[in-house]
Write an enzyme that holds these catalytic residues in place. Structure first.
Site, PDB file in Angstrom:
ATOM      1  N   LYS A 120       0.821  -1.217   0.000  1.00  0.00           N
ATOM      2  CA  LYS A 120       0.000   0.000   0.000  1.00  0.00           C
ATOM      3  C   LYS A 120       0.853   1.264   0.000  1.00  0.00           C
ATOM      4  CE  LYS A 120      -4.319  -1.880   1.580  1.00  0.00           C
ATOM      5  NZ  LYS A 120      -3.932  -3.296   1.809  1.00  0.00           N
TER       6      LYS A 120
HETATM    7  C1  LIG Z   1      -4.571  -4.356   1.142  1.00  0.00           C
HETATM    8  C2  LIG Z   1      -3.833  -5.646   1.085  1.00  0.00           C
HETATM    9  C3  LIG Z   1      -4.225  -6.677   0.190  1.00  0.00           C
HETATM   10  C4  LIG Z   1      -5.439  -6.570  -0.706  1.00  0.00           C
HETATM   11  O1  LIG Z   1      -5.277  -5.621  -1.726  1.00  0.00           O
HETATM   12  P1  LIG Z   1      -6.544  -5.050  -2.525  1.00  0.00           P
HETATM   13  O2  LIG Z   1      -6.013  -3.949  -3.334  1.00  0.00           O
HETATM   14  O3  LIG Z   1      -7.509  -4.562  -1.458  1.00  0.00           O
HETATM   15  O4  LIG Z   1      -7.127  -6.162  -3.312  1.00  0.00           O
HETATM   16  C5  LIG Z   1      -3.468  -7.838   0.148  1.00  0.00           C
HETATM   17  N1  LIG Z   1      -2.399  -7.988   0.955  1.00  0.00           N
HETATM   18  C6  LIG Z   1      -1.992  -7.037   1.827  1.00  0.00           C
HETATM   19  C7  LIG Z   1      -0.821  -7.294   2.713  1.00  0.00           C
HETATM   20  C8  LIG Z   1      -2.691  -5.830   1.927  1.00  0.00           C
HETATM   21  O5  LIG Z   1      -2.285  -4.894   2.792  1.00  0.00           O
END
Ligand SMILES: *Cc1c(COP(=O)(O)O)cnc(C)c1O
Length: 472
Positions: A120
Site C-alpha cells: 500500500k
Molecule cells: C490491502 C492488502 C491486500 C489486498 O489488496 P486489494 O487492493 O484490497 O485487493 C493484500 N495484501 C496485503 C498485505 C494488503 O495490505
C-alpha cells in the site's frame, strides 16, 4: 483525459478534480473515459527507465492536468531508495520494486519495501505528495478521517506525516492490533498525526467514520476527507509496477506474462486489469482470495454475492466481504454501459447478489481473469514450501498468491507473484509455519520499545467529533 463515473450521472472531471474526493456524486467510481494506449515500440523504449521515470511516463497520461515538471518532481521525490528503503542487501536499491526469481519462470515482485512494509506504500506515498501539492495550490486544508485494522491506517499515516495542510485522524480498535502494528502507528510523533484507539471493534471504528461523513455540515466545516481504496490516484499509481515487472522479466517485448495477486478490495488487481487494457501483454490475471472468497466465487461462476459476514483469517488484509473497486472492472465487462451498472449496483448496494449475463461474463474471461482460494493450512504449507525450496520467507498474503498462482502456472509463460507485505508484520503465522521469527529490517529492530502516543476514546461519534474540533 477526463474521468467518468461508472454510473453515468456525474459530470466528467479531471485528475486533480477527483484526487481528493471519494465516490462520484451519483455513487459510482471514476474511471478514465478511455484507457491510454501504449504501443509495443513505446513499451520497448521504456526498458531502461528508473521506477520514477516510468511512473512519470505512465502517470502523465492519467494526469495531464498536472504540469509535467511538477509531476516529474513529485514522482522523483516519492520513488527513492530512501523512502523504499527495505530492499535486501545485494539488490539494487534504486529498483524500488525488485523482481526475485524463485526459479526460472517463477518470480516474486517485491512491492513491500516502503516504510510500513506493505504494498500500500507504493500508492499511498505518491498520494501524500499529490495531496500536499494540490492543497498548496488551492490554499485548502484537509482532515483525513479513517478507520484501520492495521495496514491501511499505517500506510496513510506514513504517507501524510509532516505534510502541510493535512491532518490525519485514524481510528483503530483498542487492543486488537498486533504489537508491531500498534507500535508502527502509535510511535509516530508528527503533530499532524492523531491516533485514536477506540474502545470497540474495527466495525465500530468504521461506523463512526461513516456517521461523521454522513454529517454533511460537520464534514464541510472541518474539511473531512478520506484515503480509501477507491481513490483513483491509488489505482493509477499501482499500474506502474505491472509495467516495471513486465520489463524486468521478459526477454522480448510482446511476450506474455501472468500475474498472481492476493486480493481484497480488488484495488491491486484492478490496476493489473488497466495495465492490460493499455496494451501490456498480460496473459492471465490470477485473483487469489483467502477463506473470504466472494471474488473467487465470482470468477468461477459469474455470480457476485457480497457476504453478510467476514471471517477473521491469518491473511487479515484480505478479509473483505465486498470488494470496493470491483465495479470499475465490471464497467468494462458490461461494455461501459452505465445504465447496466446502475441496475446491477442497485442490488449490490442493497446487499443482494448479482449474476452477469453470459456475454458479460465472457468478457471478464477475455480480460484474462482466473481465480482460486487459499486456506490457513494452504498458507502455512506454502510459506514452508517456499522457504524450504527457495530459501525465501514470504508473508501470509503473498503465500495465498503463490498458492493460487501455481495452480494456473503454464509452461513458457513467466508467472509473477505480487508480494503484498513483508513477513515481519505477521510474526505469529511465520512462527507457526517455520518455527522461527521472521526477519525484520534493521531500522525497525527497536520499534516496539519506542515511545507511543495514542488517545484512547469511547466508541462514540460525539467524542470523536469533539476531538477533531479541538485539534484542527
Ligand atoms: C490491502 C492488502 C491486500 C489486498 O489488496 P486489494 O487492493 O484490497 O485487493 C493484500 N495484501 C496485503 C498485505 C494488503 O495490505
Amino acid at each position: 483525459m477526463r474521468y467518468v463515473s461508472t454510473r453515468g450521472h456525474a459530470e466528467p472531471q479531471s485528475f486533480l478534480q477527483i484526487l481528493l474526493g471519494g465516490l462520484a456524486s451519483d455513487g459510482g467510481l471514476y474511471v478514465p473515459e478511455r484507457y491510454p494506449a501504449i504501443s509495443r515500440d513505446e513499451l520497448a523504449s521504456w526498458r531502461g527507465l528508473s521506477y520514477a521515470e516510468l511512473a512519470f511516463a505512465l502517470l502523465s497520461r492519467f494526469a495531464p492536468d498536472i504540469p509535467p515538471p511538477d509531476l516529474k518532481n513529485l514522482v522523483a521525490r516519492t520513488y527513492t531508495p530512501t523512502v523504499f528503503c527495505h530492499t535486501r542487501p545485494g539488490e539494487n536499491a534504486g529498483d524500488i520494486t525488485p523482481v526475485r526469481a524463485l526459479e526460472p519462470g517463477l518470480y516474486i515482485l517485491a512491492l513491500s519495501n516502503g516504510p510500513t512494509l506493505a504494498f500500500k506504500d507504493m500508492a499511498m506515498q505518491l498520494l501524500g505528495q499529490l495531496f500536499e501539492y494540490t492543497l498548496a495550490r488551492t490554499g485548502q486544508t484537509l482532515n483525513i478521517l479513517g478507520a484501520t485494522s492495521g495496514d491501511t491506517g499505517s500506510a496513510a499515516e506514513y504517507a501524510m506525516r509532516g505534510k502541510r495542510g493535512i491532518r490525519v485522524f485514524m481510528l483503530s480498535p483498542h487492543g486488537a492490533m498486533t504489537p508491531f502494528q500498534r507500535a508502527q502507528m502509535y510511535s509516530l510523533n508528527e503533530p499532524n498525526i492523531h491516533n485514536l484507539a477506540v474502545r470497540g471493534s474495527f466495525d465500530a471504528c468504521q461506523d463512526i467514520v461513516k456517521a461523521v461523513s454522513n454529517d454533511l455540515a460537520f464534514k464541510a466545516r472541518y474539511h473531512i476527507g478520506a484515503v480509501n481504496s477507491i481513490n483513483w490516484g491509488r489505482i493509477a499509481a499501482q499500474v506502474v509496477y505491472y509495467f516495471k515487472a513486465y520489463l524486468a522479466v521478459v526477454e522480448e517485448i510482446g511476450q506474455e506474462v501472468s500475474f498472481s495477486v492476493p486480493s481484497g478490495n480488488f484495488g491491486n488487481v484492478c490496476a493489473g486489469h488497466i495495465a492490460r487494457m493499455m496494451g501490456l501483454p498480460i496473459r492471465r490475471l490470477i485473483v487469489a482470495t483467502n477463506e473470504n472468497d466472494v471474488l473467487d466465487e465470482f470468477f468461477k461462476t459469474g455470480r457476485y454475492a457480497p457476504r453478510a459476514q467476514t471471517v477473521p483469517t491469518s491473511s487479515p488484509s484480505m478479509d473483505i466481504s465486498k470488494a470496493s473497486n470491483f465495479e470499475r472492472m465490471i464497467f468494462d465487462a458490461v461494455d461501459r454501459d452505465a445504465a447496466r451498472i446502475r441496475e446491477l449496483w442497485a442490488r449490490v448496494d442493497r446487499g443482494e447478489g448479482i449474476t452477469l449475463a453470459a456475454s458479460e461474463f465472457a468478457r471478464v474471461k477475455g480480460f484474462g481473469f482466473v481465480s482460486g482460494r487459499s486456506t490457513h493450512a494452504n498458507r502455512i504449507a506454502t510459506i514452508r514450501k517456499v522457504f524450504e525450496r527457495y530459501g525465501q520467507m514470504i508473508d501470509p498474503h503473498t503465500a495465498d498468491g503463490v498458492k493460487v498462482g501455481l495452480e494456473y502456472r503454464e509452461a513458457g509463460v513467466p508467472l509473477i507473484c505480487l508480494e503484498t507485505a513483508l513477513p515481519a508484520k505477521f510474526e505469529d503465522t511465520i512462527r507457526e509455519a517455520l518455527g522461527r521469527a521472521p526477519e525484520r529490517p534493521a531500522d525497525l529492530a527497536d520499534l516496539e520499545s519506542r515511545p507511543q502516543r495514542v488517545e484512547v476514546v469511547e466508541a462514540d461519534v460525539e467524542v470523536v467529533k469533539q476531538y477533531i474540533a479541538a485539534h484542527v
